[in-house]
Design an enzyme around this catalytic site. Structure first.
Site, PDB file in Angstrom:
ATOM      1  N   LYS A 137       0.877  -1.196   0.000  1.00  0.00           N
ATOM      2  CA  LYS A 137       0.000   0.000   0.000  1.00  0.00           C
ATOM      3  C   LYS A 137       0.904   1.233   0.000  1.00  0.00           C
ATOM      4  O   LYS A 137       2.005   1.194   0.564  1.00  0.00           O
ATOM      5  CB  LYS A 137      -0.888   0.010   1.260  1.00  0.00           C
ATOM      6  N   LYS A 154      -2.271   1.316  -2.650  1.00  0.00           N
ATOM      7  CA  LYS A 154      -2.538   0.260  -3.620  1.00  0.00           C
ATOM      8  C   LYS A 154      -2.082   0.639  -5.022  1.00  0.00           C
ATOM      9  O   LYS A 154      -1.737  -0.233  -5.819  1.00  0.00           O
ATOM     10  CB  LYS A 154      -3.994  -0.160  -3.558  1.00  0.00           C
ATOM     11  N   LYS A 173       2.006  -9.248  -1.676  1.00  0.00           N
ATOM     12  CA  LYS A 173       1.354  -9.267  -2.988  1.00  0.00           C
ATOM     13  C   LYS A 173       1.179  -7.845  -3.519  1.00  0.00           C
ATOM     14  O   LYS A 173       1.119  -6.870  -2.772  1.00  0.00           O
ATOM     15  CB  LYS A 173       0.010  -9.989  -2.919  1.00  0.00           C
ATOM     16  N   ASP A 229      -1.388  -5.165  -5.293  1.00  0.00           N
ATOM     17  CA  ASP A 229      -2.829  -4.981  -5.111  1.00  0.00           C
ATOM     18  C   ASP A 229      -3.554  -5.364  -6.400  1.00  0.00           C
ATOM     19  O   ASP A 229      -2.947  -5.462  -7.474  1.00  0.00           O
ATOM     20  CB  ASP A 229      -3.170  -3.547  -4.686  1.00  0.00           C
ATOM     21  N   GLU A 230      -4.888  -5.542  -6.253  1.00  0.00           N
ATOM     22  CA  GLU A 230      -5.630  -6.149  -7.363  1.00  0.00           C
ATOM     23  C   GLU A 230      -5.676  -5.260  -8.598  1.00  0.00           C
ATOM     24  O   GLU A 230      -5.904  -5.732  -9.704  1.00  0.00           O
ATOM     25  CB  GLU A 230      -7.065  -6.505  -6.936  1.00  0.00           C
ATOM     26  N   HIS A 272      -7.185 -13.538  -6.630  1.00  0.00           N
ATOM     27  CA  HIS A 272      -7.932 -12.422  -6.035  1.00  0.00           C
ATOM     28  C   HIS A 272      -9.312 -12.419  -6.689  1.00  0.00           C
ATOM     29  O   HIS A 272      -9.450 -12.790  -7.848  1.00  0.00           O
ATOM     30  CB  HIS A 272      -7.197 -11.092  -6.276  1.00  0.00           C
ATOM     31  N   ARG A 273     -10.340 -11.986  -5.949  1.00  0.00           N
ATOM     32  CA  ARG A 273     -11.713 -12.137  -6.476  1.00  0.00           C
ATOM     33  C   ARG A 273     -12.413 -10.796  -6.739  1.00  0.00           C
ATOM     34  O   ARG A 273     -13.630 -10.710  -6.702  1.00  0.00           O
ATOM     35  CB  ARG A 273     -12.521 -12.975  -5.496  1.00  0.00           C
ATOM     36  N   LYS A 293     -13.262  -5.494   6.644  1.00  0.00           N
ATOM     37  CA  LYS A 293     -14.059  -4.381   6.075  1.00  0.00           C
ATOM     38  C   LYS A 293     -15.007  -4.852   4.957  1.00  0.00           C
ATOM     39  O   LYS A 293     -15.868  -4.109   4.523  1.00  0.00           O
ATOM     40  CB  LYS A 293     -13.112  -3.324   5.507  1.00  0.00           C
ATOM     41  N   SER A 337      -8.469 -11.536   3.748  1.00  0.00           N
ATOM     42  CA  SER A 337      -7.866 -10.230   3.465  1.00  0.00           C
ATOM     43  C   SER A 337      -8.961  -9.181   3.405  1.00  0.00           C
ATOM     44  O   SER A 337     -10.042  -9.448   2.909  1.00  0.00           O
ATOM     45  CB  SER A 337      -7.172 -10.303   2.094  1.00  0.00           C
ATOM     46  N   GLY A 389      -9.320  -5.227   5.495  1.00  0.00           N
ATOM     47  CA  GLY A 389      -9.646  -4.521   6.740  1.00  0.00           C
ATOM     48  C   GLY A 389      -9.114  -5.223   7.968  1.00  0.00           C
ATOM     49  O   GLY A 389      -9.562  -4.984   9.088  1.00  0.00           O
ATOM     50  N   GLN A 393      -3.920 -11.798   5.446  1.00  0.00           N
ATOM     51  CA  GLN A 393      -3.296 -10.659   4.730  1.00  0.00           C
ATOM     52  C   GLN A 393      -3.802  -9.345   5.301  1.00  0.00           C
ATOM     53  O   GLN A 393      -5.016  -9.152   5.459  1.00  0.00           O
ATOM     54  CB  GLN A 393      -3.667 -10.704   3.245  1.00  0.00           C
ATOM     55  N   GLY A 401      -3.232  -5.103   4.705  1.00  0.00           N
ATOM     56  CA  GLY A 401      -2.549  -4.010   3.992  1.00  0.00           C
ATOM     57  C   GLY A 401      -2.432  -2.830   4.949  1.00  0.00           C
ATOM     58  O   GLY A 401      -1.424  -2.622   5.617  1.00  0.00           O
ATOM     59  N   GLY A 402      -3.592  -2.139   5.124  1.00  0.00           N
ATOM     60  CA  GLY A 402      -3.615  -1.029   6.076  1.00  0.00           C
ATOM     61  C   GLY A 402      -3.235  -1.478   7.471  1.00  0.00           C
ATOM     62  O   GLY A 402      -2.613  -0.740   8.241  1.00  0.00           O
TER      63      GLY A 402
HETATM   64  C1  CAP Z   1      -7.134  -5.340   1.407  1.00  0.00           C
HETATM   65  C2  CAP Z   1      -7.231  -5.344  -0.094  1.00  0.00           C
HETATM   66  C3  CAP Z   1      -7.939  -6.550  -0.604  1.00  0.00           C
HETATM   67  C4  CAP Z   1      -9.395  -6.665  -0.349  1.00  0.00           C
HETATM   68  C5  CAP Z   1      -9.811  -8.029  -0.813  1.00  0.00           C
HETATM   69  C6  CAP Z   1      -7.926  -4.105  -0.634  1.00  0.00           C
HETATM   70  O1  CAP Z   1      -6.448  -4.214   1.813  1.00  0.00           O
HETATM   71  O2  CAP Z   1      -5.947  -5.348  -0.663  1.00  0.00           O
HETATM   72  O3  CAP Z   1      -7.832  -6.518  -2.026  1.00  0.00           O
HETATM   73  O4  CAP Z   1      -9.733  -6.435   0.911  1.00  0.00           O
HETATM   74  O5  CAP Z   1     -11.046  -8.328  -0.300  1.00  0.00           O
HETATM   75  O6  CAP Z   1      -7.503  -3.713  -1.713  1.00  0.00           O
HETATM   76  O7  CAP Z   1      -8.858  -3.652   0.009  1.00  0.00           O
HETATM   77  P1  CAP Z   1      -6.569  -3.818   3.361  1.00  0.00           P
HETATM   78  P2  CAP Z   1     -11.585  -9.833  -0.426  1.00  0.00           P
HETATM   79  O8  CAP Z   1      -5.913  -4.926   4.183  1.00  0.00           O
HETATM   80  O9  CAP Z   1      -5.823  -2.513   3.499  1.00  0.00           O
HETATM   81  O10 CAP Z   1      -8.013  -3.701   3.670  1.00  0.00           O
HETATM   82  O11 CAP Z   1     -10.467 -10.701   0.042  1.00  0.00           O
HETATM   83  O12 CAP Z   1     -12.792  -9.838   0.441  1.00  0.00           O
HETATM   84  O13 CAP Z   1     -11.880 -10.033  -1.860  1.00  0.00           O
HETATM   85 MG    MG Z   2      -6.522  -5.151  -2.650  1.00  0.00          MG
END
Ligand code: CAP
Ligand code: MG
Length: 421
Positions: A146, A148, A172, A174-175, A264-265, A304, A346, A348, A368, A370-371
Protein backbone atom coordinates in the site's frame (compact mmCIF):
# COMPACT_ATOMS: atom_id res chain seq x y z
CA UNK A 1 -43.50 -27.10 -21.92
CA UNK A 2 -43.71 -30.78 -22.73
CA UNK A 3 -40.09 -31.96 -22.43
CA UNK A 4 -40.50 -33.14 -18.91
CA UNK A 5 -38.50 -30.52 -17.05
CA UNK A 6 -40.24 -31.26 -13.74
CA UNK A 7 -40.19 -34.70 -12.10
CA UNK A 8 -40.43 -34.57 -8.31
CA UNK A 9 -39.88 -38.31 -8.18
CA UNK A 10 -36.60 -38.08 -10.08
CA UNK A 11 -33.53 -39.30 -8.16
CA UNK A 12 -30.42 -37.54 -9.51
CA UNK A 13 -27.84 -39.87 -10.95
CA UNK A 14 -24.26 -39.74 -9.62
CA UNK A 15 -23.30 -38.45 -13.07
CA UNK A 16 -25.77 -35.55 -12.98
CA UNK A 17 -24.60 -32.02 -12.25
CA UNK A 18 -27.00 -30.73 -9.58
CA UNK A 19 -27.72 -27.04 -8.95
CA UNK A 20 -29.55 -25.45 -6.06
CA UNK A 21 -31.25 -22.14 -6.89
CA UNK A 22 -33.05 -19.65 -4.72
CA UNK A 23 -36.00 -18.38 -6.76
CA UNK A 24 -38.29 -15.35 -6.54
CA UNK A 25 -41.10 -15.21 -9.11
CA UNK A 26 -44.73 -14.13 -9.47
CA UNK A 27 -45.34 -17.53 -11.06
CA UNK A 28 -46.04 -20.60 -8.93
CA UNK A 29 -42.59 -21.91 -7.93
CA UNK A 30 -43.02 -25.13 -9.90
CA UNK A 31 -43.75 -23.17 -13.09
CA UNK A 32 -40.83 -20.83 -12.47
CA UNK A 33 -38.56 -23.81 -11.87
CA UNK A 34 -39.72 -25.37 -15.14
CA UNK A 35 -38.72 -22.21 -16.99
CA UNK A 36 -35.30 -22.24 -15.33
CA UNK A 37 -34.72 -25.91 -16.12
CA UNK A 38 -35.79 -25.47 -19.74
CA UNK A 39 -33.79 -22.32 -20.44
CA UNK A 40 -30.65 -23.67 -18.76
CA UNK A 41 -30.72 -26.98 -20.63
CA UNK A 42 -32.56 -27.76 -23.88
CA UNK A 43 -35.66 -25.54 -23.99
CA UNK A 44 -36.86 -22.03 -24.67
CA UNK A 45 -40.02 -20.02 -23.86
CA UNK A 46 -42.24 -22.11 -26.13
CA UNK A 47 -42.31 -25.71 -27.36
CA UNK A 48 -40.61 -26.04 -30.75
CA UNK A 49 -41.58 -28.53 -33.46
CA UNK A 50 -37.92 -29.38 -33.99
CA UNK A 51 -37.72 -31.16 -30.61
CA UNK A 52 -37.26 -34.93 -31.26
CA UNK A 53 -38.50 -37.49 -28.67
CA UNK A 54 -34.91 -38.31 -27.60
CA UNK A 55 -34.54 -34.76 -26.34
CA UNK A 56 -36.13 -35.79 -23.03
CA UNK A 57 -32.95 -37.67 -22.10
CA UNK A 58 -31.06 -34.40 -22.21
CA UNK A 59 -33.59 -32.17 -20.46
CA UNK A 60 -32.75 -30.86 -17.01
CA UNK A 61 -35.06 -32.14 -14.26
CA UNK A 62 -36.51 -30.13 -11.40
CA UNK A 63 -36.61 -32.77 -8.68
CA UNK A 64 -36.84 -30.75 -5.45
CA UNK A 65 -38.96 -27.75 -4.56
CA UNK A 66 -39.01 -26.17 -1.09
CA UNK A 67 -39.79 -22.46 -1.27
CA UNK A 68 -37.69 -20.46 -2.09
CA UNK A 69 -35.25 -23.23 -3.13
CA UNK A 70 -35.37 -25.55 -6.12
CA UNK A 71 -32.87 -28.20 -7.14
CA UNK A 72 -32.29 -29.12 -10.75
CA UNK A 73 -30.37 -32.12 -12.08
CA UNK A 74 -28.55 -31.77 -15.40
CA UNK A 75 -27.52 -34.81 -17.46
CA UNK A 76 -23.71 -34.67 -17.78
CA UNK A 77 -24.02 -35.04 -21.55
CA UNK A 78 -25.26 -31.42 -21.68
CA UNK A 79 -21.76 -30.17 -20.93
CA UNK A 80 -18.35 -30.20 -22.59
CA UNK A 81 -15.87 -31.68 -20.12
CA UNK A 82 -13.06 -29.32 -19.20
CA UNK A 83 -14.87 -26.27 -20.57
CA UNK A 84 -15.83 -24.06 -17.62
CA UNK A 85 -17.33 -21.20 -19.69
CA UNK A 86 -19.58 -23.72 -21.41
CA UNK A 87 -20.87 -25.23 -18.17
CA UNK A 88 -21.57 -21.82 -16.62
CA UNK A 89 -23.23 -20.54 -19.82
CA UNK A 90 -25.87 -23.20 -19.14
CA UNK A 91 -26.38 -23.20 -15.38
CA UNK A 92 -25.37 -19.57 -14.77
CA UNK A 93 -26.36 -17.93 -18.01
CA UNK A 94 -29.62 -16.67 -19.52
CA UNK A 95 -31.72 -17.76 -16.55
CA UNK A 96 -30.70 -14.71 -14.48
CA UNK A 97 -32.33 -12.41 -17.00
CA UNK A 98 -35.67 -14.15 -17.65
CA UNK A 99 -38.66 -11.80 -17.14
CA UNK A 100 -40.70 -14.58 -15.49
CA UNK A 101 -38.12 -14.67 -12.71
CA UNK A 102 -37.91 -11.69 -10.35
CA UNK A 103 -34.69 -12.82 -8.66
CA UNK A 104 -32.50 -15.90 -8.90
CA UNK A 105 -29.41 -16.98 -6.96
CA UNK A 106 -27.27 -19.97 -7.85
CA UNK A 107 -26.48 -21.12 -4.31
CA UNK A 108 -24.53 -24.31 -4.92
CA UNK A 109 -23.40 -26.78 -7.54
CA UNK A 110 -22.77 -30.44 -6.92
CA UNK A 111 -20.21 -31.53 -9.52
CA UNK A 112 -20.21 -35.10 -10.81
CA UNK A 113 -16.81 -36.78 -10.49
CA UNK A 114 -16.40 -37.16 -14.25
CA UNK A 115 -16.68 -33.39 -14.73
CA UNK A 116 -14.39 -32.71 -11.77
CA UNK A 117 -11.80 -35.02 -13.32
CA UNK A 118 -11.98 -33.09 -16.58
CA UNK A 119 -10.29 -30.12 -14.87
CA UNK A 120 -6.69 -29.85 -13.70
CA UNK A 121 -7.25 -28.48 -10.21
CA UNK A 122 -4.50 -26.76 -8.22
CA UNK A 123 -0.91 -27.64 -9.18
CA UNK A 124 0.29 -27.14 -5.59
CA UNK A 125 -2.77 -26.59 -3.41
CA UNK A 126 -2.52 -25.70 0.26
CA UNK A 127 -0.01 -28.43 1.16
CA UNK A 128 2.18 -27.64 -1.82
CA UNK A 129 2.31 -23.95 -0.91
CA UNK A 130 3.18 -24.79 2.69
CA UNK A 131 6.00 -27.01 1.43
CA UNK A 132 7.43 -24.26 -0.78
CA UNK A 133 7.31 -21.68 2.02
CA UNK A 134 8.52 -24.20 4.60
CA UNK A 135 5.74 -23.31 7.04
CA UNK A 136 4.07 -26.48 8.26
CA UNK A 137 1.10 -25.46 10.36
CA UNK A 138 0.80 -21.82 11.41
CA UNK A 139 -1.25 -19.31 9.35
CA UNK A 140 0.87 -17.54 6.72
CA UNK A 141 1.41 -13.83 7.33
CA UNK A 142 0.77 -11.71 4.26
CA UNK A 143 0.49 -8.13 3.17
CA UNK A 144 -0.50 -6.09 0.19
CA UNK A 145 1.83 -3.24 -0.78
CA UNK A 146 0.00 0.00 0.00
CA UNK A 147 -0.76 2.63 -1.22
CA UNK A 148 -2.54 0.26 -3.62
CA UNK A 149 -1.59 2.39 -6.64
CA UNK A 150 0.92 5.17 -7.14
CA UNK A 151 4.25 3.96 -5.79
CA UNK A 152 7.09 3.73 -8.29
CA UNK A 153 8.77 0.35 -8.73
CA UNK A 154 11.63 1.03 -6.32
CA UNK A 155 9.40 2.32 -3.54
CA UNK A 156 7.14 -0.68 -4.12
CA UNK A 157 10.13 -3.00 -3.67
CA UNK A 158 11.23 -1.12 -0.54
CA UNK A 159 7.81 -1.50 1.10
CA UNK A 160 7.81 -5.19 0.19
CA UNK A 161 11.32 -5.63 1.66
CA UNK A 162 10.28 -3.98 4.93
CA UNK A 163 7.20 -6.21 5.17
CA UNK A 164 9.32 -9.35 4.59
CA UNK A 165 12.05 -8.43 7.11
CA UNK A 166 9.33 -7.47 9.59
CA UNK A 167 7.97 -11.02 9.38
CA UNK A 168 5.62 -11.37 6.42
CA UNK A 169 5.86 -14.63 4.50
CA UNK A 170 3.90 -13.28 1.55
CA UNK A 171 3.78 -9.87 -0.14
CA UNK A 172 1.35 -9.27 -2.99
CA UNK A 173 0.59 -6.53 -5.48
CA UNK A 174 -2.83 -4.98 -5.11
CA UNK A 175 -5.63 -6.15 -7.36
CA UNK A 176 -5.62 -3.05 -9.57
CA UNK A 177 -1.84 -2.76 -10.03
CA UNK A 178 -0.64 -4.12 -13.35
CA UNK A 179 1.67 -2.21 -15.73
CA UNK A 180 0.81 1.44 -15.19
CA UNK A 181 3.21 4.22 -16.26
CA UNK A 182 4.09 4.99 -12.64
CA UNK A 183 5.05 1.38 -11.91
CA UNK A 184 5.96 -0.74 -14.93
CA UNK A 185 5.45 -4.49 -14.43
CA UNK A 186 8.94 -5.69 -15.43
CA UNK A 187 10.71 -2.96 -13.43
CA UNK A 188 8.58 -3.76 -10.36
CA UNK A 189 9.07 -7.50 -10.59
CA UNK A 190 12.84 -7.18 -11.02
CA UNK A 191 13.22 -4.76 -8.09
CA UNK A 192 10.84 -6.64 -5.81
CA UNK A 193 12.33 -10.07 -6.46
CA UNK A 194 15.77 -8.60 -5.64
CA UNK A 195 14.27 -7.22 -2.41
CA UNK A 196 12.81 -10.65 -1.70
CA UNK A 197 16.19 -12.35 -2.10
CA UNK A 198 17.75 -9.78 0.26
CA UNK A 199 15.00 -10.32 2.83
CA UNK A 200 15.41 -14.11 2.54
CA UNK A 201 19.15 -13.83 3.16
CA UNK A 202 18.64 -11.57 6.18
CA UNK A 203 15.78 -13.52 7.77
CA UNK A 204 16.71 -17.04 6.73
CA UNK A 205 13.05 -17.50 5.80
CA UNK A 206 11.51 -18.36 2.43
CA UNK A 207 9.39 -15.45 1.15
CA UNK A 208 6.76 -15.24 -1.61
CA UNK A 209 6.09 -12.31 -3.93
CA UNK A 210 2.74 -12.42 -5.72
CA UNK A 211 3.19 -10.26 -8.82
CA UNK A 212 -0.15 -9.31 -10.36
CA UNK A 213 -0.16 -10.63 -13.94
CA UNK A 214 -3.83 -9.78 -14.65
CA UNK A 215 -4.03 -8.66 -18.30
CA UNK A 216 -5.15 -9.87 -21.73
CA UNK A 217 -4.46 -13.61 -21.80
CA UNK A 218 -1.37 -13.66 -24.04
CA UNK A 219 0.11 -10.74 -22.14
CA UNK A 220 -0.69 -12.53 -18.86
CA UNK A 221 1.23 -15.59 -20.04
CA UNK A 222 4.17 -13.37 -21.03
CA UNK A 223 4.21 -11.73 -17.61
CA UNK A 224 3.98 -15.07 -15.81
CA UNK A 225 6.96 -16.32 -17.82
CA UNK A 226 8.87 -13.13 -16.96
CA UNK A 227 8.35 -13.79 -13.25
CA UNK A 228 9.48 -17.39 -13.74
CA UNK A 229 12.58 -16.37 -15.70
CA UNK A 230 13.59 -14.03 -12.87
CA UNK A 231 13.28 -16.82 -10.32
CA UNK A 232 9.86 -15.92 -8.92
CA UNK A 233 7.74 -18.78 -7.50
CA UNK A 234 4.30 -17.20 -7.44
CA UNK A 235 1.91 -14.84 -9.20
CA UNK A 236 -1.54 -13.43 -8.55
CA UNK A 237 -4.46 -13.07 -10.93
CA UNK A 238 -7.83 -11.36 -10.56
CA UNK A 239 -9.89 -14.41 -11.42
CA UNK A 240 -13.21 -12.68 -12.17
CA UNK A 241 -11.98 -9.77 -14.26
CA UNK A 242 -9.48 -12.00 -16.08
CA UNK A 243 -12.21 -14.52 -16.86
CA UNK A 244 -12.59 -18.26 -16.77
CA UNK A 245 -11.12 -18.98 -20.21
CA UNK A 246 -8.04 -16.91 -19.42
CA UNK A 247 -7.71 -18.70 -16.11
CA UNK A 248 -7.87 -22.10 -17.80
CA UNK A 249 -5.18 -20.99 -20.26
CA UNK A 250 -2.98 -19.74 -17.42
CA UNK A 251 -3.49 -22.99 -15.52
CA UNK A 252 -2.58 -25.03 -18.61
CA UNK A 253 0.62 -22.98 -18.99
CA UNK A 254 1.33 -23.53 -15.31
CA UNK A 255 2.13 -27.18 -15.90
CA UNK A 256 5.44 -25.84 -17.28
CA UNK A 257 5.70 -22.55 -15.37
CA UNK A 258 5.07 -24.22 -12.00
CA UNK A 259 4.15 -20.98 -10.23
CA UNK A 260 1.85 -20.71 -7.19
CA UNK A 261 -1.40 -19.20 -8.51
CA UNK A 262 -3.01 -16.74 -6.06
CA UNK A 263 -6.61 -15.88 -6.90
CA UNK A 264 -7.93 -12.42 -6.04
CA UNK A 265 -11.71 -12.14 -6.48
CA UNK A 266 -12.20 -8.42 -7.26
CA UNK A 267 -15.69 -7.88 -8.81
CA UNK A 268 -17.14 -11.01 -7.16
CA UNK A 269 -19.43 -8.92 -4.94
CA UNK A 270 -21.24 -7.68 -8.07
CA UNK A 271 -23.00 -11.05 -8.03
CA UNK A 272 -22.17 -12.81 -4.76
CA UNK A 273 -23.31 -10.13 -2.33
CA UNK A 274 -27.04 -9.93 -3.03
CA UNK A 275 -28.70 -12.71 -1.01
CA UNK A 276 -31.55 -12.97 -3.55
CA UNK A 277 -29.90 -12.60 -6.94
CA UNK A 278 -26.58 -13.74 -8.42
CA UNK A 279 -24.11 -16.53 -7.72
CA UNK A 280 -22.75 -17.59 -4.32
CA UNK A 281 -19.03 -17.34 -3.48
CA UNK A 282 -19.28 -21.06 -2.75
CA UNK A 283 -19.88 -21.70 -6.45
CA UNK A 284 -17.08 -19.30 -7.43
CA UNK A 285 -14.71 -21.06 -5.04
CA UNK A 286 -15.50 -24.46 -6.58
CA UNK A 287 -14.96 -23.06 -10.08
CA UNK A 288 -11.54 -21.69 -9.03
CA UNK A 289 -10.61 -24.97 -7.35
CA UNK A 290 -11.57 -27.02 -10.41
CA UNK A 291 -9.71 -24.74 -12.83
CA UNK A 292 -6.73 -24.83 -10.50
CA UNK A 293 -6.01 -21.80 -8.34
CA UNK A 294 -3.72 -22.65 -5.40
CA UNK A 295 -4.90 -19.98 -2.95
CA UNK A 296 -8.14 -17.97 -3.02
CA UNK A 297 -9.61 -14.98 -1.17
CA UNK A 298 -12.66 -16.15 0.78
CA UNK A 299 -13.47 -13.20 3.08
CA UNK A 300 -12.64 -12.36 6.67
CA UNK A 301 -15.93 -12.20 8.66
CA UNK A 302 -14.34 -9.48 10.86
CA UNK A 303 -12.75 -7.13 8.31
CA UNK A 304 -14.06 -4.38 6.08
CA UNK A 305 -15.66 -6.50 3.32
CA UNK A 306 -19.07 -8.20 3.50
CA UNK A 307 -19.29 -11.96 4.02
CA UNK A 308 -20.77 -13.38 7.22
CA UNK A 309 -19.44 -16.16 9.41
CA UNK A 310 -21.67 -18.93 8.02
CA UNK A 311 -20.72 -18.11 4.44
CA UNK A 312 -16.98 -17.76 5.04
CA UNK A 313 -16.78 -20.93 7.15
CA UNK A 314 -18.71 -22.86 4.50
CA UNK A 315 -16.38 -21.60 1.76
CA UNK A 316 -13.31 -22.50 3.78
CA UNK A 317 -14.64 -26.00 4.41
CA UNK A 318 -15.42 -26.36 0.73
CA UNK A 319 -12.04 -25.25 -0.61
CA UNK A 320 -10.19 -27.29 1.98
CA UNK A 321 -12.61 -30.18 1.51
CA UNK A 322 -12.60 -30.72 5.28
CA UNK A 323 -16.25 -31.67 5.34
CA UNK A 324 -19.35 -30.53 3.66
CA UNK A 325 -21.12 -28.79 6.51
CA UNK A 326 -24.66 -27.69 5.83
CA UNK A 327 -24.43 -28.37 2.10
CA UNK A 328 -27.41 -30.05 0.46
CA UNK A 329 -27.11 -33.83 0.20
CA UNK A 330 -24.06 -34.80 -1.75
CA UNK A 331 -24.03 -37.74 -4.10
CA UNK A 332 -20.27 -37.68 -4.07
CA UNK A 333 -17.86 -35.61 -2.03
CA UNK A 334 -14.93 -37.32 -3.71
CA UNK A 335 -12.81 -34.81 -5.59
CA UNK A 336 -10.35 -37.28 -7.12
CA UNK A 337 -7.06 -35.58 -8.02
CA UNK A 338 -8.33 -32.07 -7.19
CA UNK A 339 -6.33 -30.68 -4.24
CA UNK A 340 -7.58 -28.40 -1.45
CA UNK A 341 -6.83 -24.71 -1.98
CA UNK A 342 -5.29 -22.38 0.63
CA UNK A 343 -7.91 -19.98 2.05
CA UNK A 344 -6.89 -16.31 2.03
CA UNK A 345 -8.42 -13.84 4.48
CA UNK A 346 -7.87 -10.23 3.46
CA UNK A 347 -9.66 -6.95 3.85
CA UNK A 348 -9.65 -4.52 6.74
CA UNK A 349 -7.63 -6.88 8.94
CA UNK A 350 -5.07 -5.93 11.60
CA UNK A 351 -3.19 -7.88 14.32
CA UNK A 352 -6.14 -7.56 16.71
CA UNK A 353 -8.22 -9.81 14.44
CA UNK A 354 -5.83 -12.78 14.44
CA UNK A 355 -7.14 -14.51 17.57
CA UNK A 356 -10.77 -14.69 16.44
CA UNK A 357 -9.82 -15.42 12.83
CA UNK A 358 -7.85 -18.51 13.87
CA UNK A 359 -10.54 -19.50 16.38
CA UNK A 360 -13.20 -19.39 13.67
CA UNK A 361 -11.28 -20.55 10.60
CA UNK A 362 -8.37 -22.54 12.03
CA UNK A 363 -4.68 -22.25 11.22
CA UNK A 364 -4.80 -23.22 7.56
CA UNK A 365 -5.33 -19.69 6.34
CA UNK A 366 -3.23 -16.94 4.83
CA UNK A 367 -3.91 -13.77 6.84
CA UNK A 368 -3.30 -10.66 4.73
CA UNK A 369 -3.31 -7.11 6.03
CA UNK A 370 -2.55 -4.01 3.99
CA UNK A 371 -3.61 -1.03 6.08
CA UNK A 372 -3.32 -3.23 9.15
CA UNK A 373 0.45 -3.45 8.59
CA UNK A 374 1.47 -0.30 6.68
CA UNK A 375 -0.82 1.82 8.87
CA UNK A 376 0.99 0.78 12.09
CA UNK A 377 2.23 3.92 13.89
CA UNK A 378 5.75 2.44 13.81
CA UNK A 379 5.62 1.85 10.04
CA UNK A 380 5.75 -1.27 7.87
CA UNK A 381 8.46 -3.21 9.71
CA UNK A 382 6.70 -2.66 13.04
CA UNK A 383 3.34 -3.52 11.44
CA UNK A 384 4.65 -6.78 10.01
CA UNK A 385 6.29 -7.61 13.35
CA UNK A 386 2.97 -6.97 15.13
CA UNK A 387 1.10 -9.24 12.69
CA UNK A 388 3.65 -12.02 13.07
CA UNK A 389 3.64 -11.58 16.86
CA UNK A 390 -0.14 -11.95 16.86
CA UNK A 391 0.16 -15.20 14.89
CA UNK A 392 2.97 -16.46 17.17
CA UNK A 393 0.86 -15.59 20.22
CA UNK A 394 -2.06 -17.66 19.00
CA UNK A 395 0.21 -20.54 18.01
CA UNK A 396 1.85 -20.54 21.48
CA UNK A 397 -1.51 -20.39 23.24
CA UNK A 398 -1.32 -16.85 24.59
CA UNK A 399 -4.01 -14.21 24.28
CA UNK A 400 -2.92 -11.18 22.26
CA UNK A 401 -3.19 -9.08 25.41
CA UNK A 402 -0.79 -11.34 27.31
CA UNK A 403 1.67 -11.49 24.41
CA UNK A 404 1.53 -7.72 23.97
CA UNK A 405 2.98 -7.31 27.45
CA UNK A 406 6.34 -8.50 26.09
CA UNK A 407 6.00 -7.47 22.41
CA UNK A 408 5.83 -3.74 21.95
CA UNK A 409 4.88 -3.69 18.25
CA UNK A 410 1.84 -5.83 18.99
CA UNK A 411 0.94 -3.71 22.02
CA UNK A 412 1.05 -0.56 19.89
CA UNK A 413 -1.01 -2.22 17.13
CA UNK A 414 -3.72 -3.33 19.54
CA UNK A 415 -3.89 0.15 21.07
CA UNK A 416 -3.89 1.97 17.74
CA UNK A 417 -6.15 -0.18 15.56
CA UNK A 418 -8.76 -0.78 18.26
CA UNK A 419 -9.56 2.93 17.99
CA UNK A 420 -9.93 2.74 14.18
CA UNK A 421 -13.28 1.59 12.77
C1 CAP B 1 -7.13 -5.34 1.41
C2 CAP B 1 -7.23 -5.34 -0.09
C3 CAP B 1 -7.94 -6.55 -0.60
C4 CAP B 1 -9.39 -6.66 -0.35
C5 CAP B 1 -9.81 -8.03 -0.81
C6 CAP B 1 -7.93 -4.11 -0.63
O1 CAP B 1 -6.45 -4.21 1.81
O2 CAP B 1 -5.95 -5.35 -0.66
O3 CAP B 1 -7.83 -6.52 -2.03
O4 CAP B 1 -9.73 -6.44 0.91
O5 CAP B 1 -11.05 -8.33 -0.30
O6 CAP B 1 -7.50 -3.71 -1.71
O7 CAP B 1 -8.86 -3.65 0.01
P1 CAP B 1 -6.57 -3.82 3.36
P2 CAP B 1 -11.58 -9.83 -0.43
O8 CAP B 1 -5.91 -4.93 4.18
O9 CAP B 1 -5.82 -2.51 3.50
O10 CAP B 1 -8.01 -3.70 3.67
O11 CAP B 1 -10.47 -10.70 0.04
O12 CAP B 1 -12.79 -9.84 0.44
O13 CAP B 1 -11.88 -10.03 -1.86
MG1 MG C 1 -6.52 -5.15 -2.65
Amino acid sequence: MTNGYVDLKYEPKATDLVCEFKVKSKLPLKKAAEHIAAESSTGTWVDVLTAPPYLRNLSAKVFYIKKPYVRIAYPIELFEPGNMPNILSSVAGNIFGMKVIDALRLEDIQWPLELKQSFKGPLFGMEGVRKIVGVKDRPLCGTIVKPKLGLNANDHARVAYEAWVGGCDVVKDDENLSNQKFNKFEERVEATLKAKEKAERETGEKKLYLANVTAETNEMLKRAKYVKDLGGESIMVDVITAGWSALQTLRDANDDLRLILHGHRAMHAAFTRNPDHGISMLVIADVCKLIGIDQLHIGTIYGKMEGGKREVVLIEEEIEMEHVGERFSRLSEYWGHIKPMFAVCSGGLHPGHVEKLVKTLGKSIIIQAGGGIHGHPGGTIAGAKAMRQAIDAVMEGYTLKEYAKTHKELAEALRYFSKKK
